[in-house]
Design a protein around this motif. Sequence first.
Motif, mmCIF file in Angstrom:
data_model
loop_
_atom_site.group_PDB
_atom_site.id
_atom_site.type_symbol
_atom_site.label_atom_id
_atom_site.label_comp_id
_atom_site.label_asym_id
_atom_site.label_seq_id
_atom_site.Cartn_x
_atom_site.Cartn_y
_atom_site.Cartn_z
ATOM 1 N N ALA A 1 0.805 -1.233 0.000
ATOM 2 C CA ALA A 1 0.000 0.000 0.000
ATOM 3 C C ALA A 1 0.839 1.285 0.000
ATOM 4 N N PRO A 2 1.811 1.417 0.918
ATOM 5 C CA PRO A 2 2.547 2.685 0.917
ATOM 6 C C PRO A 2 3.281 2.944 -0.399
ATOM 7 N N VAL B 1 0.739 4.014 -2.952
ATOM 8 C CA VAL B 1 0.314 5.395 -2.733
ATOM 9 C C VAL B 1 1.384 6.369 -3.222
ATOM 10 N N MET B 2 2.633 6.034 -2.940
ATOM 11 C CA MET B 2 3.720 6.924 -3.376
ATOM 12 C C MET B 2 3.756 7.052 -4.889
ATOM 13 N N THR C 1 0.554 8.800 -6.306
ATOM 14 C CA THR C 1 0.494 10.221 -5.976
ATOM 15 C C THR C 1 1.530 11.023 -6.752
ATOM 16 N N ILE D 1 -4.803 15.567 -6.424
ATOM 17 C CA ILE D 1 -4.461 15.029 -5.105
ATOM 18 C C ILE D 1 -5.349 15.652 -4.036
ATOM 19 N N LEU D 2 -5.483 16.973 -4.106
ATOM 20 C CA LEU D 2 -6.252 17.667 -3.073
ATOM 21 C C LEU D 2 -7.735 17.369 -3.187
ATOM 22 N N GLY E 1 -8.904 14.591 -3.320
ATOM 23 C CA GLY E 1 -9.142 13.355 -2.585
ATOM 24 C C GLY E 1 -8.892 12.126 -3.436
ATOM 25 N N GLY E 2 -9.195 10.975 -2.861
ATOM 26 C CA GLY E 2 -8.979 9.742 -3.590
ATOM 27 C C GLY E 2 -7.553 9.247 -3.471
ATOM 28 N N LEU E 3 -7.188 8.926 -2.247
ATOM 29 C CA LEU E 3 -5.855 8.444 -1.918
ATOM 30 C C LEU E 3 -5.411 7.296 -2.804
ATOM 31 N N MET E 4 -6.322 6.332 -2.988
ATOM 32 C CA MET E 4 -5.935 5.111 -3.672
ATOM 33 C C MET E 4 -6.261 5.146 -5.165
ATOM 34 N N TYR F 1 2.393 17.457 -2.613
ATOM 35 C CA TYR F 1 2.565 16.037 -2.297
ATOM 36 C C TYR F 1 3.170 15.253 -3.447
#
Lengths: 316, 293, 420
Positions: free
Chosen positions: B33-34, B37-38, B41, B49-50, B52-55, B257
């Motif tokens: 996961a990390p 995400v990296m 992103t 990014i701002l 939303g929707g991390l994944m 980010y």
Amino acid sequence: MAISEHLPAAAKAAPKPRTLRTGTTWVGRNLPWLTLLPTGILGAVFIYGFIALTIYTSMSASKLIPDYTFVGFEQWVKLWSMRRWGIAVNNLFVFSGLFIAIATVIGLVLAILLDQRIRHEGTIRTVILYPMALSFIVTGTAWKWILNPGLGIESLLHDWGFVEAQFDWLVRRDRAIYTVVLAAVWQSSGFIMAIFLASLRGIDPSIMQSAMMDGASTWRIYRRIIIPQLRPAFFTAVVILLHMAIKSYDLVIALTNGGPGTATDLPSTFMYDYAFDRSRIAIGAASATMMLFTIAAVIVPYLYSELRSHNRSRTS
Amino acid sequence: MNDIVLGQRSLTDRLLRVALYGVLIGFMLFYLAPLYVMVVTSVKSLEEILAGGLMNLPKKLDFYGWSEAWNNACVGTECRGMAPFMWNSLIASTAATIIPTAIGALNGYALSLWRFKGSELFFGLLLFGAFIPFQIVLLPMASFLGWIGWSSSLVGLTFTYIVYGLPFTTLYFRNFFVSFPMDLVNAAKIDGIGYFRFFWRVALPSSVPIMIVSIIWQFTNTWNDFLFASTMTKLESATVMVALNNFVEVANGVKRYNVDMAAAIIAGLPTLAVYLVAGRYFLRGLMAGAVKG
Amino acid sequence: MKFLRTTTALIASGTIALSAATSAMAEGKLDIIHWWTSGGELAGIELLRSNIEAQGIEWIDAASAGGAGTNARTLFRTRVQAGDPPAVMQALGTEVNEWAETGILGDLTALAEEEGWYDLVPEPLHPFMNVDGSTVAVPAVWSQINWVWGNKAIFDEHGVAVPQTWDELVAAAETFKAAGITPIAHGGQPWQDTAIFDGILVSFDDPDFYRKVAFEQDRETLEGPMFREAMERLRWYSQQLDEGSPGREWTQAQAMVLNGEAAMSWMGDWAKGWRVAQGQQAGVDFICFPTPGSNDMFVWLADFFFFPKIEGEADNAAQQAFASAVMEQQFQHDFSLIKNGLPVRTDVDNADWDDCTRDSIARAERANARGGLVASLGFAHSARSDVQGVFRDTLSEFVNTPDMSVDEGIEILIDGLDSL
């Protein structure tokens, strides 16, 4: 494992000098330890000499710059009366306790699961172990973001319709240390898995076969026969994890920087703060010495027993 | 062994098998996961990014983060991107890999095949150095480097890495040579082959696997080091980990980010690549670090 | 204090002492550790850099951002320990004195006399420049800490006037909260938790109380009702923040106000420098006001540069040239404009300043007349760093522990002070 077991009988029977002569000249005869001399000097100065110097500094009047006036245990008394040091030590207990327990359990479970003739075992192992190859300064950027209440998991859950969901541990004083545990487990549990897996593969399959013949269930075999045989692996895992826990530094720096407030301070971050930011070198040295003693209390007996058992197996 | 493996016979067994894979996939997602995400992103635009929707996968690939991170990222007042710091890390890590590995090979050879009185004690004392918390040597080391004029320089940092890498490299080679067939050594002795000749002709060529382990270990550890690097470098000599931390921690205003994540991936790429190419050796290094004679 | 009363007179009498001493081209190099890496601060240091480089001196920048100098300090200490100090180091308040006492600092006394520093620099700064009769540091800029920065559009939209009293502040915050806006954006790092407490301490408009707490750590006062109330106010403050505040950089907190996510933020006047660097305008995009209740109080910090003893004549000359360049009148004028602090010379033309800075100067004068011009506790000006450290640790823990009672907080603070 005794090397001699693998040797042909003739070799065993041959006279086996423990030390081989290298030549007739003095230099020739003493080559082995001469080879080691540079390393020996470096070790004596940079490991043992520096340790002694730091311990002495912890008993000196050093503040902004080293001041080698001897003051006895004054700085130690001060250290132990500091609330922040208390918090750091307490955090170390919480952190290392949980970290060791969880990483060991996850590592063991993963090892057992992977030992079931899994397809693509190599790929899975690669995935589980990669966090060890990366610095937490690198992966911390992702973790910090994932754990950030406004941006990470919490907002993800909100997007998925769990509007009430809350995951704000990173910024809560009483919870932040658990996020450090989580990240540490994520980073190290793969390694623990590898230790257990290696140990599982070393177990004699015939023991299991005969247990199977007796009609024991898989669960029972693991609980009664296999896991007890993993005792040395457990021992290694715990020692290694404890050692990692005490040394943990960049993990905390990258994730919380010791915050919120002083909530995730560990002795390692405390030491750095006092030795470098706060002009209290002696206090910093005292805390570093505490870290050394804690590790030594675990590592020295461990190394001793490892080396001794190794020697026994060699000479037998 | 076949028999005790959760079997392919009954329906329960088959269900168990499915559950087994399910659990493993779950764990894999947790570990990945990390990184996911990296990566995701780093190739999104800041607006996305701002929003939303991390994944979520990026709607549109945007390499702004990567080019900013590589070319323009500011560390302190220097806005030259990550490249110069990668270079610093590469220099320090390369030197701090080759030298201790070479010395460690000789040390290990002497400690295992040419034991002398006290060699085990020597080994034990040196080995302890692999386990000390480096905080204990931080203050004296900083003074020492200043004393010889190496403070805040790449040379000083590299020297530090070499000194504290020696216990590990010695450990690897010693434990490797310990299982070297003793009759070979004896035969060599009878043939009158010298100490160094034997090392050069026989021992060293056979030690390639452990050499790889040692190289990977030293490279990964020095590359990833933060404690020494943050204490012993200044801006020009900063390694990529120090630069990254400085860069990510200190945002001038709105956090970008995508740039952060791209910078982090860049900083982690070399060790990740080493791991993917030679993961087996990486693991061996770790395991040997857990002692095990 | 002469302070700005003399300003007009001096300007009328013509510019004085434009550091003729350094007119010759100097050589040498300066490596300088500082932590001015954002917005106006960065622009300010760049200006200094170009002035120095124009003299033929090589400028080696060792900026280390973050945590109000935490990283820079670490770097400095390491280098001092290593016997390789930089030529120039940035410092706050009593840090100068502490380092001066170790004997590692060079002497600027001759230069200070030649250029008449002590006639130009406001008196409160003197104790940090001059240690035991020797001039060891030069002030660069001084700053008002008890500022609040508001998003003008948000204040206007919700019909909130600038709060003059603590009660009005509470009411304003309630209005913002009801409208779904975070009342206060805060960077939850220990130094920021302590910095805002400076603002709370002066919100009682009582110079004597401030002195007893910040300078004397008078136990009776710390156990008294007013300090209790101060802690209550800090607790209230901690309840006005969004949940993401811990660990946040101050610039990000400012950005939240700028973006309209939050209504206001408390921060020293360097926050205005940051805003101006973002293209914002005082009175148009943002409003500035002192922490409610502190209109006639002025808590200040000053940034200094000090100069460790180093080898090499050319480099020593470069250090002197640096000090001189910092004190130079034109530079002081430009620097205070760009960085947004007050100049450390009393003879600087104030025509170009915006309303916030003028307001700040007027406040300094009013405060000075009643003993309310006070040095910062949060930045270790009123007390040494070990005392400040106890405040910092305690206040930061208090802010981040919602269920810690005020009594408990005070007890921890006093225990900490006692154990020093």
